[in-house]
Design an enzyme around this catalytic site. Structure first.
Site, mmCIF file in Angstrom:
data_model
loop_
_atom_site.group_PDB
_atom_site.id
_atom_site.type_symbol
_atom_site.label_atom_id
_atom_site.label_comp_id
_atom_site.label_asym_id
_atom_site.label_seq_id
_atom_site.Cartn_x
_atom_site.Cartn_y
_atom_site.Cartn_z
ATOM 1 C CG HIS A 103 -26.985 57.156 13.026
ATOM 2 N ND1 HIS A 103 -25.896 57.106 12.198
ATOM 3 C CD2 HIS A 103 -27.353 55.873 13.219
ATOM 4 C CE1 HIS A 103 -25.619 55.846 11.901
ATOM 5 N NE2 HIS A 103 -26.506 55.075 12.500
ATOM 6 C CE1 TYR A 231 -23.731 62.929 6.174
ATOM 7 C CE2 TYR A 231 -23.741 63.348 3.809
ATOM 8 C CZ TYR A 231 -24.392 62.949 4.960
ATOM 9 O OH TYR A 231 -25.721 62.568 4.901
ATOM 10 N N PRO A 323 -28.188 63.714 -3.504
ATOM 11 C CG PRO A 323 -27.284 61.588 -3.869
ATOM 12 C CD PRO A 323 -27.658 62.848 -4.567
ATOM 13 C CE LYS A 327 -33.033 67.809 4.656
ATOM 14 N NZ LYS A 327 -32.887 66.720 5.614
ATOM 15 C CE1 TYR A 415 -27.455 64.744 6.667
ATOM 16 C CE2 TYR A 415 -28.158 63.857 8.787
ATOM 17 C CZ TYR A 415 -27.591 63.673 7.536
ATOM 18 O OH TYR A 415 -27.166 62.423 7.149
HETATM 19 P P1 RFL Z 1 -39.478 56.621 -6.672
HETATM 20 O O1 RFL Z 1 -38.853 55.965 -5.498
HETATM 21 O O2 RFL Z 1 -38.616 56.845 -7.859
HETATM 22 O O3 RFL Z 1 -40.749 55.744 -7.081
HETATM 23 C C1 RFL Z 1 -41.411 55.954 -8.287
HETATM 24 C C2 RFL Z 1 -42.090 54.645 -8.683
HETATM 25 O O4 RFL Z 1 -42.865 54.881 -9.858
HETATM 26 C C3 RFL Z 1 -42.660 53.812 -10.780
HETATM 27 N N1 RFL Z 1 -42.982 54.309 -12.127
HETATM 28 C C4 RFL Z 1 -44.180 54.124 -12.715
HETATM 29 N N2 RFL Z 1 -45.276 53.484 -12.298
HETATM 30 C C5 RFL Z 1 -46.346 53.478 -13.124
HETATM 31 N N3 RFL Z 1 -46.339 54.075 -14.359
HETATM 32 C C6 RFL Z 1 -45.256 54.720 -14.801
HETATM 33 N N4 RFL Z 1 -45.273 55.311 -16.008
HETATM 34 C C7 RFL Z 1 -44.106 54.768 -13.966
HETATM 35 N N5 RFL Z 1 -42.873 55.318 -14.104
HETATM 36 C C8 RFL Z 1 -42.201 55.041 -12.969
HETATM 37 C C9 RFL Z 1 -41.217 53.423 -10.555
HETATM 38 O O5 RFL Z 1 -40.965 52.096 -11.004
HETATM 39 C C10 RFL Z 1 -41.076 53.576 -9.046
HETATM 40 O O6 RFL Z 1 -41.381 52.377 -8.377
HETATM 41 O O7 RFL Z 1 -40.102 58.013 -6.289
HETATM 42 P P2 RFL Z 1 -40.743 58.572 -4.895
HETATM 43 O O8 RFL Z 1 -41.780 57.646 -4.396
HETATM 44 O O9 RFL Z 1 -41.057 59.978 -5.151
HETATM 45 O O10 RFL Z 1 -39.527 58.478 -3.823
HETATM 46 C C11 RFL Z 1 -38.396 59.292 -3.949
HETATM 47 C C12 RFL Z 1 -37.178 58.583 -3.358
HETATM 48 O O11 RFL Z 1 -37.061 57.298 -3.956
HETATM 49 C C13 RFL Z 1 -35.890 59.374 -3.578
HETATM 50 O O12 RFL Z 1 -36.120 60.751 -3.404
HETATM 51 C C14 RFL Z 1 -34.771 58.932 -2.619
HETATM 52 O O13 RFL Z 1 -34.294 57.649 -2.945
HETATM 53 C C15 RFL Z 1 -33.608 59.937 -2.653
HETATM 54 N N6 RFL Z 1 -32.467 59.523 -1.809
HETATM 55 C C16 RFL Z 1 -32.470 59.764 -0.460
HETATM 56 N N7 RFL Z 1 -33.524 60.355 0.119
HETATM 57 C C17 RFL Z 1 -33.546 60.528 1.471
HETATM 58 O O14 RFL Z 1 -34.518 61.104 1.990
HETATM 59 N N8 RFL Z 1 -32.537 60.074 2.271
HETATM 60 C C18 RFL Z 1 -31.434 59.454 1.743
HETATM 61 O O15 RFL Z 1 -30.558 59.019 2.486
HETATM 62 C C19 RFL Z 1 -31.363 59.310 0.337
HETATM 63 N N9 RFL Z 1 -30.305 58.700 -0.235
HETATM 64 C C20 RFL Z 1 -31.347 58.916 -2.402
HETATM 65 C C21 RFL Z 1 -30.272 58.512 -1.572
HETATM 66 C C22 RFL Z 1 -31.268 58.698 -3.776
HETATM 67 C C23 RFL Z 1 -30.150 58.113 -4.316
HETATM 68 N N10 RFL Z 1 -30.101 57.923 -5.707
HETATM 69 C C24 RFL Z 1 -30.341 56.649 -6.261
HETATM 70 C C25 RFL Z 1 -30.182 59.060 -6.526
HETATM 71 C C26 RFL Z 1 -29.150 57.914 -2.117
HETATM 72 C C27 RFL Z 1 -29.070 57.736 -3.502
HETATM 73 C C28 RFL Z 1 -27.825 57.132 -4.072
HETATM 74 C C1 PHB Z 2 -27.311 56.245 2.396
HETATM 75 O O1 PHB Z 2 -27.089 55.597 3.441
HETATM 76 O O2 PHB Z 2 -27.633 55.674 1.346
HETATM 77 C C2 PHB Z 2 -27.162 57.716 2.403
HETATM 78 C C3 PHB Z 2 -26.830 58.372 3.585
HETATM 79 C C4 PHB Z 2 -26.681 59.751 3.584
HETATM 80 C C5 PHB Z 2 -26.857 60.466 2.413
HETATM 81 C C6 PHB Z 2 -27.201 59.808 1.245
HETATM 82 C C7 PHB Z 2 -27.355 58.426 1.236
HETATM 83 O O3 PHB Z 2 -26.689 61.805 2.420
#
Ligand code: RFL
Ligand code: PHB
Length: 421
Positions: A103, A231, A323, A327, A415
């Protein structure tokens, strides 16, 4: 300085398991040994393990959930160019390159109109929309192909002796207790993990802001509504139109974080999305078949320092962003990039200086992203305590970032993640 450390394969005992499958966890009974013990198989833990492997450093990843579960949990979608560059350079970007969507910009919808932020023109960089669970699949596949050790379904994880040069992780796997001895423990276990609390409270400082709203997320079978993400700021609340593929769409709208998905029929969801996103000139959200609904709360959180002794935190284990700025995953990637370099320096020379600067270096970028995510969130969401005056300020700010080149460039740089700190 410690005696020169050993690279993987230099005299570390390997025991082949009885089932004949290749297992790279050196283990004797319930005792295992590796160089870097990683807790959590999210993007942070898996990518770190992969990068270390490329540097000849052994690691074991411990994960509470199963492989199917981690490979199907829907989360992030937006990857910064720095993230995609690293995935490609480290050999796990092939599918992302083929299936992800590049994008060059995104749209801001407000006050009945839409304005575009041209990321490419403003920064020379782009973002890729590629689902987090696809990144996870690619990383797991790479670790498995390399004979890497990921233990799924572990429980009762606890960390010992982080103040010494011989820390260990205790855990239960398939009903049996184990101890994993290692040189370093890396807590990549997300916001609900156990690693952060292993750092004593007296040396830890946590910063937090909880927002009084959440995001209602839907996955939709259907055509995209637009070529780029939208957005939307609306007086009814924020909405976001994103995508996953030409046939699967991802959308969100601001909601009460204590609400239940059962209160939202498909018709009610579409009415809300149309009210918030459709523009006066007839550009509309395209309805489709909703096949998943979920609600997530919103929080900003930073825990400092990200190191204590031989325990390092990375990703969501140390910091959370709302989110809105997309980031979280990108920060997790930049944390482990810094950590992998520090560990490489240590295993090359025995010098821990680079590792000692990890927290300081990572936190610079983290605080920048925290500010950007907070700023985006405040500008785009309905704030129930905001007066009509403050609501007008939100619109004035959106007018500014979409008409001033300087303001637009600043937003775009944040961004795409090209602000170097
Ligand atoms: P994770 O992905 O939470 O992985 C942690 C892992 O640890 C396991 N775990 C354990 N394992 C062993 N022993 C324990 N005691 C444990 N406790 C937990 C868990 O089962 C899991 O598998 O952390 P990590 O690796 O730091 O990654 C972070 C990302 O997942 C997170 O920051 C992103 O998903 C945030 N996020 C976004 N980030 C972006 O850069 N771009 C995006 O577009 C974006 N969109 C989002 C998002 C997060 C969202 N939510 C769900 C808040 C959109 C949403 C809706
Ligand atoms: C997504 O596609 O899940 C998404 C995109 C942009 C954001 C957060 C989540 O800022």
């Amino acid at each position: 300085m410690l005696p020169a450390p050993r690279r993987a394969g230099n005299g570390v005992a390997h025991v082949e398991p009885d089932d004949g499958k290749r297992l790279t966890v050196p283990s004797v009974g319930d005792l295992m040994r590796t160089q870097v013990g990683i807790i959590g198989a999210g993007p942070a833990g898996l990518l770190l393990s992969h990068l270390l492997h490329l540097q000849g450093i052994e690691s074991v990843v411990l994960e509470t959930r199963g492989r199917e579960q981690i490979e199907s949990t829907i989360r992030a979608g937006v990857l910064e160019q720095g993230t995609t560059d690293l995935l490609e350079a480290s050999g796990v970007g092939e599918r992302m390159k083929a299936e992800g969507a590049l994008h060059h910009g995104f749209e801001l919808a407000f006050d009945g109109k839409r304005r575009r932020i041209d990321l490419k023109a403003l920064t020379g960089r782009c973002i890729t929309v590629y689902a987090q669970h696809e990144v996870i699949k690619d990383l797991v596949a790479a670790r498995v192909a390399a004979g890497g050790a990921i233990l799924f379904g572990v429980s009762d994880v606890s960390i010992r002796n982080i103040d010494t040069s011989a820390p260990s992780i205790q855990f239960v796997h398939q009903g049996q207790s184990h101890t994993l001895d290692c040189d370093f423990v890396i807590g990549c276990d997300g916001s609900q993990g156990v690693s952060r609390s292993a750092i004593p409270e007296r040396v830890r400082r946590d910063f937090e802001r909880v927002y009084p709203f959440g995001w209602f997320g839907i996955l939709v079978e259907g055509a995209p509504s637009a070529d780029e993400l939208i957005y939307a700021r609306h007086y009814r609340g924020f909405a976001l139109v994103s995508t996953r593929s030409p046939t699967v769409q991802r959308m969100y709208f601001q909601c009460d974080p204590t609400d239940s998905v059962h209160n939202w029929s498909d018709d009610r969801i579409w009415a809300e999305m149309h009210a918030r996103v459709d523009s006066a000139d007839g550009q509309c959200v395209v309805d489709g078949k909703i096949f998943q609904k979920n609600i997530v709360g919103m929080r900003s959180f930073v825990s400092t320092a990200m190191q204590h002794g031989r325990l390092f935190l990375a990703g969501d284990a140390a910091h959370i962003v709302p989110p809105t700025g997309a980031k979280g995953l990108n920060l997790a990637v930049s944390d482990v990039r810094i950590l992998s370099r520090g560990l490489d320096a240590y295993y090359q020379t025995g010098d821990e200086a680079q590792l000692a600067s990890y927290s300081h270096l990572a936190l610079k970028r983290i605080w920048r992203a925290e500010h950007f995510s907070y700023w985006m969130t405040r500008m785009m969401h309905r704030l129930d305590d905001a007066s009509p005056f403050e609501q007008q300020l939100q619109i004035a700010e959106l007018e500014h970032v979409t008409t001033s080149q300087t303001a637009a460039r600043s937003m775009a740089e944040n961004y795409v993640g090209s602000v170097v700190v």
